[in-house]
Design a protein around this motif. Sequence first.
Motif, PDB file in Angstrom:
ATOM      1  N   LEU A 182       0.833  -1.204   0.000  1.00 20.64           N
ATOM      2  CA  LEU A 182       0.000   0.000   0.000  1.00 20.64           C
ATOM      3  C   LEU A 182       0.867   1.254   0.000  1.00 20.64           C
ATOM      4  CD1 LEU A 182      -2.824  -0.958   2.548  1.00 20.64           C
ATOM      5  CD2 LEU A 182      -2.852  -1.144   0.058  1.00 20.64           C
ATOM      6  N   ASN A 183       1.977   1.211   0.720  1.00 25.52           N
ATOM      7  CA  ASN A 183       2.898   2.351   0.749  1.00 25.52           C
ATOM      8  C   ASN A 183       3.583   2.555  -0.604  1.00 25.52           C
ATOM      9  OD1 ASN A 183       2.706   3.555   3.361  1.00 25.52           O
ATOM     10  ND2 ASN A 183       3.663   1.728   4.219  1.00 25.52           N
ATOM     11  N   ASN A 184       3.778   1.467  -1.339  1.00 28.49           N
ATOM     12  CA  ASN A 184       4.310   1.607  -2.699  1.00 28.49           C
ATOM     13  C   ASN A 184       3.342   2.397  -3.568  1.00 28.49           C
ATOM     14  OD1 ASN A 184       6.490   0.106  -1.927  1.00 28.49           O
ATOM     15  ND2 ASN A 184       6.047  -1.648  -3.237  1.00 28.49           N
ATOM     16  N   PHE A 185       2.065   2.081  -3.459  1.00 31.31           N
ATOM     17  CA  PHE A 185       1.058   2.803  -4.241  1.00 31.31           C
ATOM     18  C   PHE A 185       0.946   4.259  -3.771  1.00 31.31           C
ATOM     19  CE2 PHE A 185      -0.943  -1.532  -5.003  1.00 31.31           C
ATOM     20  CZ  PHE A 185      -0.503  -1.594  -6.317  1.00 31.31           C
ATOM     21  N   LEU A 186       1.175   4.489  -2.480  1.00 34.29           N
ATOM     22  CA  LEU A 186       1.160   5.856  -1.958  1.00 34.29           C
ATOM     23  C   LEU A 186       2.272   6.676  -2.603  1.00 34.29           C
ATOM     24  CD1 LEU A 186       0.053   7.962   0.048  1.00 34.29           C
ATOM     25  CD2 LEU A 186       1.657   7.042   1.744  1.00 34.29           C
ATOM     26  N   PHE A 187       3.427   6.053  -2.782  1.00 33.22           N
ATOM     27  CA  PHE A 187       4.536   6.752  -3.433  1.00 33.22           C
ATOM     28  C   PHE A 187       4.182   7.094  -4.890  1.00 33.22           C
ATOM     29  CE2 PHE A 187       8.392   6.867  -5.986  1.00 33.22           C
ATOM     30  CZ  PHE A 187       9.149   7.800  -5.291  1.00 33.22           C
ATOM     31  N   LEU A 188       3.577   6.150  -5.588  1.00 34.17           N
ATOM     32  CA  LEU A 188       3.196   6.395  -6.980  1.00 34.17           C
ATOM     33  C   LEU A 188       2.100   7.453  -7.078  1.00 34.17           C
ATOM     34  CD1 LEU A 188       3.149   2.721  -8.299  1.00 34.17           C
ATOM     35  CD2 LEU A 188       4.810   4.499  -8.883  1.00 34.17           C
ATOM     36  N   ASP A 189       1.275   7.508  -6.063  1.00 33.97           N
ATOM     37  CA  ASP A 189       0.148   8.444  -6.065  1.00 33.97           C
ATOM     38  C   ASP A 189       0.561   9.839  -5.606  1.00 33.97           C
ATOM     39  OD1 ASP A 189      -2.398   9.501  -6.190  1.00 33.97           O
ATOM     40  OD2 ASP A 189      -3.104   8.517  -4.359  1.00 33.97           O
ATOM     41  N   LYS A 190       1.264   9.912  -4.495  1.00 43.34           N
ATOM     42  CA  LYS A 190       1.558  11.205  -3.857  1.00 43.34           C
ATOM     43  C   LYS A 190       3.048  11.533  -3.777  1.00 43.34           C
ATOM     44  CE  LYS A 190      -2.847  11.555  -2.626  1.00 43.34           C
ATOM     45  NZ  LYS A 190      -3.776  12.555  -3.221  1.00 43.34           N
ATOM     46  N   GLY A 191       3.899  10.580  -4.132  1.00 47.90           N
ATOM     47  CA  GLY A 191       5.328  10.802  -3.983  1.00 47.90           C
ATOM     48  C   GLY A 191       5.772  10.703  -2.552  1.00 47.90           C
ATOM     49  N   LYS A 192       4.939  10.097  -1.709  1.00 48.95           N
ATOM     50  CA  LYS A 192       5.269   9.950  -0.297  1.00 48.95           C
ATOM     51  C   LYS A 192       5.495   8.479   0.031  1.00 48.95           C
ATOM     52  CE  LYS A 192       2.339  13.862   1.010  1.00 48.95           C
ATOM     53  NZ  LYS A 192       1.180  14.283   1.836  1.00 48.95           N
ATOM     54  N   GLY A 193       6.203   8.245   1.117  1.00 50.82           N
ATOM     55  CA  GLY A 193       6.419   6.878   1.548  1.00 50.82           C
ATOM     56  C   GLY A 193       7.632   6.262   0.879  1.00 50.82           C
ATOM     57  N   ARG A 194       7.661   4.949   0.823  1.00 49.77           N
ATOM     58  CA  ARG A 194       8.807   4.240   0.290  1.00 49.77           C
ATOM     59  C   ARG A 194       8.881   4.363  -1.225  1.00 49.77           C
ATOM     60  NH1 ARG A 194       8.759  -1.344   2.309  1.00 49.77           N
ATOM     61  NH2 ARG A 194       9.963  -1.900   0.479  1.00 49.77           N
ATOM     62  N   SER A 195      10.049   4.182  -1.775  1.00 51.36           N
ATOM     63  CA  SER A 195      10.236   4.336  -3.219  1.00 51.36           C
ATOM     64  C   SER A 195      10.785   3.063  -3.870  1.00 51.36           C
ATOM     65  CB  SER A 195      11.191   5.503  -3.508  1.00 51.36           C
ATOM     66  OG  SER A 195      12.445   5.278  -2.895  1.00 51.36           O
ATOM     67  N   ASN A 196      10.703   1.926  -3.161  1.00 53.99           N
ATOM     68  CA  ASN A 196      11.171   0.658  -3.699  1.00 53.99           C
ATOM     69  C   ASN A 196      10.056   0.034  -4.546  1.00 53.99           C
ATOM     70  OD1 ASN A 196      12.682  -1.622  -4.197  1.00 53.99           O
ATOM     71  ND2 ASN A 196      12.115  -2.615  -2.260  1.00 53.99           N
ATOM     72  N   ILE A 197       9.811   0.613  -5.708  1.00 52.23           N
ATOM     73  CA  ILE A 197       8.663   0.250  -6.539  1.00 52.23           C
ATOM     74  C   ILE A 197       9.069  -0.743  -7.616  1.00 52.23           C
ATOM     75  CG2 ILE A 197       6.741   1.154  -7.891  1.00 52.23           C
ATOM     76  CD1 ILE A 197       6.970   2.300  -5.062  1.00 52.23           C
ATOM     77  N   SER A 198       8.286  -1.807  -7.763  1.00 46.84           N
ATOM     78  CA  SER A 198       8.578  -2.803  -8.795  1.00 46.84           C
ATOM     79  C   SER A 198       7.949  -2.389 -10.124  1.00 46.84           C
ATOM     80  CB  SER A 198       8.030  -4.169  -8.376  1.00 46.84           C
ATOM     81  OG  SER A 198       6.609  -4.171  -8.439  1.00 46.84           O
ATOM     82  N   THR A 199       8.385  -3.045 -11.181  1.00 48.01           N
ATOM     83  CA  THR A 199       7.804  -2.794 -12.504  1.00 48.01           C
ATOM     84  C   THR A 199       6.327  -3.131 -12.510  1.00 48.01           C
ATOM     85  OG1 THR A 199       9.908  -3.294 -13.598  1.00 48.01           O
ATOM     86  CG2 THR A 199       7.918  -3.422 -14.948  1.00 48.01           C
ATOM     87  N   ASN A 200       5.950  -4.209 -11.850  1.00 45.54           N
ATOM     88  CA  ASN A 200       4.539  -4.599 -11.808  1.00 45.54           C
ATOM     89  C   ASN A 200       3.698  -3.591 -11.032  1.00 45.54           C
ATOM     90  OD1 ASN A 200       4.872  -6.897 -13.350  1.00 45.54           O
ATOM     91  ND2 ASN A 200       5.154  -8.244 -11.593  1.00 45.54           N
ATOM     92  N   ASP A 201       4.279  -3.008  -9.975  1.00 48.55           N
ATOM     93  CA  ASP A 201       3.567  -1.948  -9.247  1.00 48.55           C
ATOM     94  C   ASP A 201       3.211  -0.814 -10.199  1.00 48.55           C
ATOM     95  OD1 ASP A 201       3.905  -3.346  -6.890  1.00 48.55           O
ATOM     96  OD2 ASP A 201       5.630  -2.170  -6.224  1.00 48.55           O
ATOM     97  N   ARG A 202       4.173  -0.409 -11.002  1.00 50.33           N
ATOM     98  CA  ARG A 202       3.956   0.706 -11.933  1.00 50.33           C
ATOM     99  C   ARG A 202       2.944   0.327 -13.017  1.00 50.33           C
ATOM    100  NH1 ARG A 202       7.654   4.671 -10.973  1.00 50.33           N
ATOM    101  NH2 ARG A 202       9.522   4.067  -9.792  1.00 50.33           N
ATOM    102  N   LEU A 203       3.014  -0.924 -13.490  1.00 53.45           N
ATOM    103  CA  LEU A 203       2.090  -1.365 -14.529  1.00 53.45           C
ATOM    104  C   LEU A 203       0.650  -1.355 -14.029  1.00 53.45           C
ATOM    105  CD1 LEU A 203       4.061  -4.348 -16.114  1.00 53.45           C
ATOM    106  CD2 LEU A 203       3.534  -2.149 -17.189  1.00 53.45           C
TER     107      LEU A 203
END
Length: 228
Positions: free
Chosen positions: A58-79
């Motif tokens: 959920l924190n990964n999606f928070l980073f993609l959404d708001k730029g907050k939280g953790r930034s260890n995002i996978s390719t599948n998270d972004r897809l």
Amino acid sequence: MEELILALELYFKLSPNQFEETNSQIIELSLLLNKRADILNLDKSEKFRNPVGVKSKLNNFLFLDKGKGRSNISTNDRLIWGEYSQNKQKLCQEAKIIRRGIEERSIPIQSSKAILDQEASDFPEGSIHYYIHKRHERNTKFIRQIKNTAEKNGQLHCEICGFDFHQTYGDIGKGFIECHHLKPLSEYDADEKTTKENLVLICSNCHKMVHKYRPWLGRNELKKILKN
């Protein structure tokens, strides 16, 4: 991908201050993911998809959404974020059919694993979607009647490209054809039955091509591609 779809659905239901492993909805999703793993006969450790892992996603999606939280995002998270974050209706439909497949647990573990090994890895909608799709196809008496009628009338061939399994493979292909639902099963009501108008007799190749894109290609769209 199915796990990420369920996680993203939950992301939009919670606020960031609710991203705690003690949150009841996070615990519920953790249990659901483990239940899915049991159905698919996946190897699990004691920490498999535990509440801490769900919170992390959920924190990964928070980073993609708001730029907050953790930034260890996978390719599948972004897809998954790119495909569903701006289309919540589609996200809910996808999550609905995944949950439905997990909760029904309608296919034994051994047989479902065999299907996964042979075919399900190529099914774009995901393995749980695949099981529901195949169960619906195999268990629907109406579909069998349509296939039998087509065979008796000499019309048991692909409605898209005209491929005839019996003509090509001889006796081993006699009576064989796949069946595609024009209306996705995720859009069916609980008691809704399949109608003749929603079915297309189709070969394996065309079936895979129809499911390659979302929304699925229609009968006429794929015919146009073949003509070109």
